[in-house]
Write an enzyme that holds these catalytic residues in place. Structure first.
Site, PDB file in Angstrom:
ATOM      1  N   SER A  22       0.850  -1.191   0.000  1.00  0.00           N
ATOM      2  CA  SER A  22       0.000   0.000   0.000  1.00  0.00           C
ATOM      3  C   SER A  22       0.883   1.238   0.000  1.00  0.00           C
ATOM      4  O   SER A  22       1.815   1.352   0.805  1.00  0.00           O
ATOM      5  CB  SER A  22      -0.900   0.021   1.240  1.00  0.00           C
ATOM      6  OG  SER A  22      -1.526   1.285   1.355  1.00  0.00           O
ATOM      7  N   ASP A  82      -8.466   2.156  -7.606  1.00  0.00           N
ATOM      8  CA  ASP A  82      -9.872   2.440  -7.269  1.00  0.00           C
ATOM      9  C   ASP A  82     -10.755   2.552  -8.508  1.00  0.00           C
ATOM     10  O   ASP A  82     -11.983   2.621  -8.384  1.00  0.00           O
ATOM     11  CB  ASP A  82      -9.980   3.731  -6.436  1.00  0.00           C
ATOM     12  CG  ASP A  82      -9.321   3.582  -5.070  1.00  0.00           C
ATOM     13  OD1 ASP A  82      -8.900   2.458  -4.726  1.00  0.00           O
ATOM     14  OD2 ASP A  82      -9.222   4.592  -4.344  1.00  0.00           O
ATOM     15  N   LYS A 133      -8.480  -4.245   0.281  1.00  0.00           N
ATOM     16  CA  LYS A 133      -9.160  -2.960   0.472  1.00  0.00           C
ATOM     17  C   LYS A 133     -10.412  -3.178   1.336  1.00  0.00           C
ATOM     18  O   LYS A 133     -10.405  -4.048   2.187  1.00  0.00           O
ATOM     19  CB  LYS A 133      -9.427  -2.322  -0.885  1.00  0.00           C
ATOM     20  CG  LYS A 133      -8.091  -2.054  -1.617  1.00  0.00           C
ATOM     21  CD  LYS A 133      -8.098  -0.843  -2.447  1.00  0.00           C
ATOM     22  CE  LYS A 133      -6.822  -0.667  -3.239  1.00  0.00           C
ATOM     23  NZ  LYS A 133      -5.804   0.068  -2.499  1.00  0.00           N
ATOM     24  N   ARG A 192     -17.378   1.353  -3.131  1.00  0.00           N
ATOM     25  CA  ARG A 192     -17.149   1.299  -4.578  1.00  0.00           C
ATOM     26  C   ARG A 192     -17.951   0.178  -5.252  1.00  0.00           C
ATOM     27  O   ARG A 192     -18.255   0.275  -6.444  1.00  0.00           O
ATOM     28  CB  ARG A 192     -15.653   1.184  -4.903  1.00  0.00           C
ATOM     29  CG  ARG A 192     -14.873   2.357  -4.361  1.00  0.00           C
ATOM     30  CD  ARG A 192     -13.617   2.710  -5.089  1.00  0.00           C
ATOM     31  NE  ARG A 192     -12.910   3.731  -4.307  1.00  0.00           N
ATOM     32  CZ  ARG A 192     -13.223   5.020  -4.285  1.00  0.00           C
ATOM     33  NH1 ARG A 192     -14.222   5.471  -5.019  1.00  0.00           N
ATOM     34  NH2 ARG A 192     -12.552   5.868  -3.534  1.00  0.00           N
TER      35      ARG A 192
HETATM   36  O1  LIG Z   1      -3.395   7.495  -0.419  1.00  0.00           O
HETATM   37  C1  LIG Z   1      -4.579   7.467  -0.748  1.00  0.00           C
HETATM   38  O2  LIG Z   1      -5.340   8.462  -0.604  1.00  0.00           O
HETATM   39  C2  LIG Z   1      -5.116   6.221  -1.328  1.00  0.00           C
HETATM   40  C3  LIG Z   1      -4.272   5.284  -1.863  1.00  0.00           C
HETATM   41  C4  LIG Z   1      -4.740   4.033  -2.514  1.00  0.00           C
HETATM   42  O3  LIG Z   1      -4.473   2.965  -1.628  1.00  0.00           O
HETATM   43  P1  LIG Z   1      -3.193   1.988  -1.760  1.00  0.00           P
HETATM   44  O4  LIG Z   1      -1.978   2.808  -1.722  1.00  0.00           O
HETATM   45  O5  LIG Z   1      -3.336   1.096  -0.578  1.00  0.00           O
HETATM   46  O6  LIG Z   1      -3.338   1.269  -3.075  1.00  0.00           O
HETATM   47  C5  LIG Z   1      -6.231   4.082  -2.828  1.00  0.00           C
HETATM   48  O7  LIG Z   1      -6.706   2.800  -3.132  1.00  0.00           O
HETATM   49  C6  LIG Z   1      -7.035   4.654  -1.674  1.00  0.00           C
HETATM   50  O8  LIG Z   1      -8.401   4.729  -1.989  1.00  0.00           O
HETATM   51  C7  LIG Z   1      -6.588   6.053  -1.343  1.00  0.00           C
HETATM   52  C1  LIG Z   2      -9.332   1.848  -0.780  1.00  0.00           C
HETATM   53  C2  LIG Z   2     -10.022   2.922  -0.436  1.00  0.00           C
HETATM   54  O1  LIG Z   2      -9.859   3.646   0.700  1.00  0.00           O
HETATM   55  P1  LIG Z   2      -8.935   3.389   1.977  1.00  0.00           P
HETATM   56  O2  LIG Z   2      -7.838   2.436   1.597  1.00  0.00           O
HETATM   57  O3  LIG Z   2      -8.449   4.733   2.353  1.00  0.00           O
HETATM   58  O4  LIG Z   2      -9.856   2.799   3.032  1.00  0.00           O
HETATM   59  C3  LIG Z   2     -11.035   3.483  -1.370  1.00  0.00           C
HETATM   60  O5  LIG Z   2     -11.559   4.568  -1.096  1.00  0.00           O
HETATM   61  O6  LIG Z   2     -11.346   2.839  -2.397  1.00  0.00           O
END
Ligand SMILES: O=C(O)C1=C[C@@H](OP(=O)(O)O)[C@@H](O)[C@H](O)C1
Ligand SMILES: C=C(OP(=O)(O)O)C(=O)O
Length: 408
Positions: free
Chosen positions: A146, A289, A316, A364
């Site tokens: 992540s 996403d 997620k 989502r």
């Molecule tokens: O840094 C952020 O705001 C986010 C990073 C992403 O997560 P990952 O880095 O775990 O893929 C994304 O999926 C999430 O909705 C928001």
């Molecule tokens: C993965 C998501 O959010 P978070 O990881 O911040 O919970 C998202 O908003 O799709």
């Protein structure tokens, strides 16, 4: 279980969607604000529950930081508490306590923070116990699980006595979110170097400034999808910029292939139809996403597409690959792993007269399947799940001229 029912959307004319603000930008500027000595002027902060939770926890400063299901709030507040010598318990929903945080905790410990796990090693809940001084100023950190761990460290880095150098190892995913973090830090007066997979930040202070959060491109993606599937009407999406900080602006070139023409004007984007040219394959590594949105769009527009870069979807809000496979099956569509890491989306065959979609505690899942209303009557279970990022989503659906029916 509560549900919402939407009728078949026969057609619609020109509709303006007042999109919500980005929770990703909001949660970053809120942490930066907490680390700035002067007074910032932040505007357009997101109404998303993830952001409202961040605002409340920073303001009330309780002993137990319950982030609910907000990933960024959990990861950003863990680093903020740990590196700023705060004794806090961090916890969240049962699902949040299954989402890994070990890579971030290991990095924070290496830098000098004391942290203990309260249940399972590598997962919330955890307790930050203080910061006795900086031990390391250069660390290696995996980038393949992540990007939020990296963003969480970066925002605190300028205030560490020795600054911080991060060497990102492995396949770096969600890179656009790392760039968003760094660009926002620069907006608040902090310099950085990002060369190859190495990011360096010298000790320095944030400078107070004004910042207005852009509309949410991830939330915008559902409207692109609706237009691609409906083949009628025009949509104007408010508050989006061509030079966005958000990687999910990638929906523009994706939807260009799937029949949506985008024109930036009057502080937003106008969406119109154009011929579908097809999207043989797409790598979602840096915009995970968008995968659910695009899967449903391809399913409903008859496009067979190879999806790659879906690894992070399993950790997620739910296992999104599993959830997509189950719900796509209801319209005769499939997401099949035909080669390791390559998921082929096989488009829908016959769409029943009424489809009921389960949402698996994932906003989502609810929003991605909304474009089904261009084909059939839709019932979505647990509709309030959208509050995490887009509380006004169902109200915005009614702007199309359909009446939503809620059931308890
Ligand atoms: O840094 C952020 O705001 C986010 C990073 C992403 O997560 P990952 O880095 O775990 O893929 C994304 O999926 C999430 O909705 C928001
Ligand atoms: C993965 C998501 O959010 P978070 O990881 O911040 O919970 C998202 O908003 O799709």
């Amino acid at each position: 279980m509560k549900s919402i029912e939407l009728p078949l959307l026969e057609s619609f004319g020109k509709v303006r969607i007042p999109l919500p603000s980005s929770k990703s930008e909001s949660n970053r500027v809120l942490i930066i604000d907490a680390l700035t000595e002067g007074e910032n002027k932040l505007s357009n902060l997101a109404e998303a529950r993830d952001t409202q939770t961040m605002i409340r926890l920073l303001k009330d400063d309780p002993e137990i930081l319950d982030v609910l299901d907000a990933g960024t709030t959990m990861r950003f507040l863990t680093a903020y508490a740990a590196l700023n010598n705060k004794v806090k318990i961090l916890t969240g929903t049962p699902r949040m306590c299954e989402r890994p945080i070990g890579i971030l905790v290991d990095a924070l410990r290496e830098i000098g923070a004391e942290i203990e796990y309260l249940k399972n090693d590598g997962f919330p809940p955890l307790r930050t116990l203080g910061f006795a001084g900086q031990k390391a100023s250069e660390i290696n950190i995996r980038g393949d699980v992540s990007s939020q761990y990296i963003s969480a460290l970066l925002m605190n880095a300028p205030l560490l006595p020795k600054g911080l150098a991060l060497n990102l190892t492995g396949k770096v995913g969600s890179r656009t979110y790392i760039s968003m973090t760094l660009e926002l830090m620069r907006t608040f007066g902090v310099d950085y170097q990002f060369e190859g997979n190495r990011i360096t930040i010298a000790p320095q202070k944030y400078q107070a400034t004004s910042f207005s959060v852009e509309s949410d491109w991830s939330g915008a993606s559902y409207w692109f999808s609706l237009l691609a599937c409906s083949r009628s009407g025009e949509l104007f999406l408010d508050g989006l910029k061509a030079d966005s900080l958000q990687g999910d602006a990638q929906i523009v070139p994706i939807m260009d292939r799937l029949g949506v023409e985008s024109t930036f004007r009057d502080g937003g984007v106008l969406l119109k139809h154009q011929p579908i040219r097809g999207l043989p394959e797409f790598d979602f590594t840096h915009c995970p996403d968008l995968a659910q949105t695009v899967a449903v769009t391809c399913a409903l527009t008859g496009q067979q597409t190879d999806f790659t870069g879906l690894e992070s979807l399993r950790i997620k809000e739910t296992d999104r690959i599993d959830a997509l496979q189950k719900e796509l099956a209801k319209i005769g569509s499939k997401l099949e792993e035909r080669r390791p890491g390559v998921f082929t989306l096989v488009p829908a065959e016959q769409i029943p007269e009424m489809v009921e979609i389960e949402t698996y505690d994932d906003h989502r899942m609810a929003m991605a399947f909304m474009p089904l209303i261009s084909k059939t009557k839709l019932r979505v279970l647990d509709p309030e799940v959208v509050n995490k990022s887009y509380p006004s989503f169902w109200n915005h659906c009614e702007l199309l001229g359909v009446k939503a029916k809620y059931q308890d």
